[in-house]
Design a protein around this motif. Structure first.
Motif, short mmCIF file in Angstrom:
data_model
loop_
_atom_site.label_atom_id
_atom_site.label_comp_id
_atom_site.label_asym_id
_atom_site.label_seq_id
_atom_site.Cartn_x
_atom_site.Cartn_y
_atom_site.Cartn_z
N SER A 134 -1.54 -3.37 3.57
CA SER A 134 -0.76 -3.58 4.78
C SER A 134 1.00 -3.24 3.34
CB SER A 134 -0.26 -5.25 4.42
OG SER A 134 -0.81 -5.87 3.22
N ASP A 135 1.83 -3.42 4.20
CA ASP A 135 2.56 -3.38 3.39
C ASP A 135 4.13 -3.59 4.55
OD1 ASP A 135 4.40 -0.97 1.34
OD2 ASP A 135 5.75 -2.01 2.82
N ILE A 136 5.01 -3.74 4.25
CA ILE A 136 6.40 -4.71 4.51
C ILE A 136 7.06 -3.00 5.25
CG2 ILE A 136 8.16 -4.27 2.55
CD1 ILE A 136 9.28 -6.89 3.69
N ASN A 137 7.01 -2.23 4.95
CA ASN A 137 7.40 -1.06 5.23
C ASN A 137 6.74 -0.60 6.77
OD1 ASN A 137 8.89 1.54 6.87
ND2 ASN A 137 9.58 2.39 4.07
N PRO A 138 7.00 -0.41 7.79
CA PRO A 138 5.86 0.03 8.78
C PRO A 138 6.07 1.81 8.90
CG PRO A 138 8.21 -1.54 9.77
CD PRO A 138 8.51 -0.85 8.45
N ALA A 139 7.52 2.31 8.54
CA ALA A 139 7.15 3.48 8.20
C ALA A 139 5.62 3.85 7.07
CB ALA A 139 8.56 5.11 7.46
N ALA A 140 5.73 3.35 5.81
CA ALA A 140 4.73 3.88 5.05
C ALA A 140 3.56 2.93 5.48
CB ALA A 140 4.64 2.45 4.13
N VAL A 141 3.17 1.91 6.46
CA VAL A 141 2.05 1.71 6.92
C VAL A 141 2.02 3.05 8.08
CG1 VAL A 141 0.84 0.10 8.42
CG2 VAL A 141 2.22 -0.61 6.57
N LYS A 142 2.56 3.45 9.10
CA LYS A 142 2.25 4.78 9.51
C LYS A 142 2.05 5.69 8.48
CE LYS A 142 5.00 8.32 12.63
NZ LYS A 142 5.62 8.15 12.74
N CYS A 153 0.52 -1.11 -0.05
CA CYS A 153 -0.17 0.18 0.21
C CYS A 153 0.47 1.84 0.32
CB CYS A 153 -0.64 0.04 1.24
SG CYS A 153 0.05 0.14 2.80
N GLY A 154 2.38 1.33 0.01
CA GLY A 154 3.68 2.71 0.13
C GLY A 154 2.57 3.32 0.95
N SER A 155 2.01 4.49 0.87
CA SER A 155 1.43 6.29 1.53
C SER A 155 -0.23 5.00 2.14
CB SER A 155 2.03 7.04 1.75
OG SER A 155 1.55 7.55 -0.23
N GLY A 156 -0.46 4.58 1.47
CA GLY A 156 -1.87 4.14 1.24
C GLY A 156 -3.68 4.86 0.72
N THR A 157 -2.47 5.40 -0.78
CA THR A 157 -3.44 5.95 -1.88
C THR A 157 -4.20 5.31 -2.85
OG1 THR A 157 -0.95 7.14 -2.17
CG2 THR A 157 -3.59 7.73 -3.81
N ILE A 158 -3.96 3.98 -2.56
CA ILE A 158 -5.42 3.17 -3.57
C ILE A 158 -6.25 3.06 -3.05
CG2 ILE A 158 -5.65 0.72 -4.59
CD1 ILE A 158 -2.73 1.20 -5.92
N ALA A 159 -5.20 2.36 -1.76
CA ALA A 159 -6.52 2.45 -0.47
C ALA A 159 -7.94 3.30 0.07
CB ALA A 159 -6.27 1.71 0.80
N ILE A 160 -7.09 4.39 0.57
CA ILE A 160 -7.94 6.07 0.44
C ILE A 160 -8.79 6.22 -0.77
CG2 ILE A 160 -6.97 8.48 0.61
CD1 ILE A 160 -5.00 7.78 2.60
N GLU A 161 -7.98 6.64 -1.69
CA GLU A 161 -9.21 6.46 -3.43
C GLU A 161 -9.82 5.81 -3.16
OE1 GLU A 161 -8.89 9.32 -5.27
OE2 GLU A 161 -7.24 9.58 -3.57
N ALA A 162 -9.84 4.28 -2.78
CA ALA A 162 -11.11 3.42 -3.00
C ALA A 162 -12.40 3.73 -2.14
CB ALA A 162 -11.19 1.89 -2.81
N ALA A 163 -11.67 3.72 -0.58
CA ALA A 163 -12.40 4.35 0.27
C ALA A 163 -13.83 6.08 0.42
CB ALA A 163 -11.83 4.69 1.71
N MET A 164 -12.77 6.65 0.12
CA MET A 164 -13.46 8.31 -0.72
C MET A 164 -14.43 7.22 -1.60
SD MET A 164 -10.22 10.65 -1.29
CE MET A 164 -11.47 11.58 -0.61
N ILE A 165 -14.39 7.32 -2.65
CA ILE A 165 -15.27 6.23 -3.92
C ILE A 165 -16.50 5.44 -2.62
CG2 ILE A 165 -15.16 5.35 -5.62
CD1 ILE A 165 -12.80 5.42 -6.66
N GLY A 166 -16.39 4.44 -2.79
CA GLY A 166 -17.50 4.15 -2.02
C GLY A 166 -17.61 4.73 -1.05
N ARG A 167 -18.23 5.77 0.27
CA ARG A 167 -18.19 6.35 0.26
C ARG A 167 -18.42 7.91 -0.29
NH1 ARG A 167 -15.76 6.06 6.19
NH2 ARG A 167 -17.15 5.19 7.08
#
Length: 378
Positions: free
Chosen positions: A257-265, A198-212
């Motif tokens: 999710s992501d392997i990088n803790p900083a990215a998930v944060k 997910c990196g900085s979460g862009t895909i997940a966030i954009e999907a959530a914004m579309i869904g809502r």
């Protein structure tokens, strides 16, 4: 006032932007490479900036004409109704481009357009000097094969800048492309979506914004908000409608999710800023250990491209893990964007069910789509 408005788009996203404009209720005049032209009014400028998820900018079209000399450019530019938009204290700059045209010197063209607008405003406002202390107006001259198009940028910063990205990671995907990836998939409310890289979460966030049904421009400002020609009341009305349109009770389930803790944060903070953190489950986990417990999900991701030396083996391991995941979960569908032209052969050794050429910034990428098995009808 009837206006011609242009929604610019990254190559490959024109059809999605066209559909978004039509959903807003506006008539398309022309669909071309990188831009959709439609009819609207002042309210259309407001709604387009607030709601277009995949467009780059919203431009007000001032005029279009042929020009083969600087004199023709000057006179035809001056003839346009600049005073309808730029007030006496307006601060305006001119940008430009020229392709395959006799007027190939962009700096000269910009200077002539600036001079023509100033001369027109001098005549209208009866003054010889302008303070330029008011709102900003960016005029753009585009010349293609001697055909001149003059526009004013109503957006300011590009529309991909939603305002929720408070923390970033290396090589983030543009919000407009992430939104397009979701819209081009079969994901919808009630269906599980996963982004295991997910990196900085862009895909997940954009999907959530579309869904809502959260308007992508709801949390930012636009250049045209300060324009006297567009009533402040329109902005207040459309923002109020956008807030009322949010579906807080939508069934949105997203795993990121992501392997990088900083990215998930960073992703968590960005999701909080976007107001969708309650419908995204974040975790720090390598893709090889990513697990799901339901069928018929959608995976949408933007894995590392391996552009730097020494990264190829890491990328190939991701491909092997993808292969293994989809062998174990044949009902799941995969939507993935990458620059790697060997992805199909290296991952599944079969062509994607569908592919589409897109751009992530300046990088040409391919959007690979693999459809999982359909639910068995009872």
């Amino acid at each position: 006032m009837k206006l011609e408005i242009i929604a610019t788009a990254t190559f490959g996203l024109e059809a999605i932007v066209k559909r978004e404009v039509e959903t807003l209720g506006y008539k398309i005049i022309k669909s071309e490479d990188a831009k959709i032209t439609f009819m609207g009014d002042e309210r259309a400028i407001v709604k387009s900036n607030l709601w277009l998820r995949c467009a780059d900018r919203v431009l007000l079209k001032m005029g279009e004409f042929n020009a083969f000399s600087f004199e023709e450019l000057f006179q035809q530019t001056k003839a346009l109704p600049w005073e309808q938009w730029i007030p006496e204290d307006g601060k305006f700059t001119v940008t430009g481009s020229s392709v395959k045209s006799k007027l190939h010197s962009v700096p000269d063209c910009q200077a002539i357009v600036k001079k023509a607008i100033v001369e027109k405003l001098k005549e209208v406002y009866h003054c010889d000097w302008f303070k330029e202390t008011g709102s900003e107006y960016t005029v753009k001259i585009t010349i293609l094969k001697d055909r001149v198009t003059l526009t004013i940028d109503t957006s300011g910063a590009g529309l991909h800048k939603r305002g929720y990205r408070v923390e970033d990671v290396a090589a983030p995907i543009k919000e407009t492309l992430a939104s397009a990836m979701v819209q081009l998939s079969f994901w919808k409310e009630g269906r599980l979506l996963a982004d295991p890289m997910c990196g900085s979460g862009t895909i997940a966030i954009e999907a959530a914004m579309i869904g809502r049904n959260i308007a992508p421009g709801l949390s930012r400002k636009f250049a045209s908000e300060g324009w006297s020609a567009i009533s402040e009341k329109l902005w207040k009305e459309e923002r109020k409608k956008a807030y009322e349109a949010i579906k807080y009770d939508a069934d949105i389930r997203i795993k990121a999710s992501d392997i990088n803790p900083a990215a998930v944060k960073a992703a968590r903070k960005n999701a909080e800023e976007a107001g969708v953190d309650d419908c995204i489950e974040f975790s720090v986990v390598p893709f090889s250990k990513f697990k799901i417990e339901e069928n018929y999900g959608i995976m949408i991701c933007n894995p590392p491209y391996g552009e730097r030396i020494g990264e190829k083996e890491d990328i190939h391991k991701i491909y092997r893990d993808l292969n293994l995941f989809f062998k174990k979960n044949p009902t799941w569908s995969l939507y993935l964007v990458t620059t790697d032209k060997e992805f199909e052969r290296l991952t599944f050794n079969r062509p994607a069910d569908r592919r589409r050429k897109l751009y992530n910034g300046r990088l040409e990428v391919c959007y690979y789509q693999y459809y999982g098995a359909k639910p068995v009808k009872a």
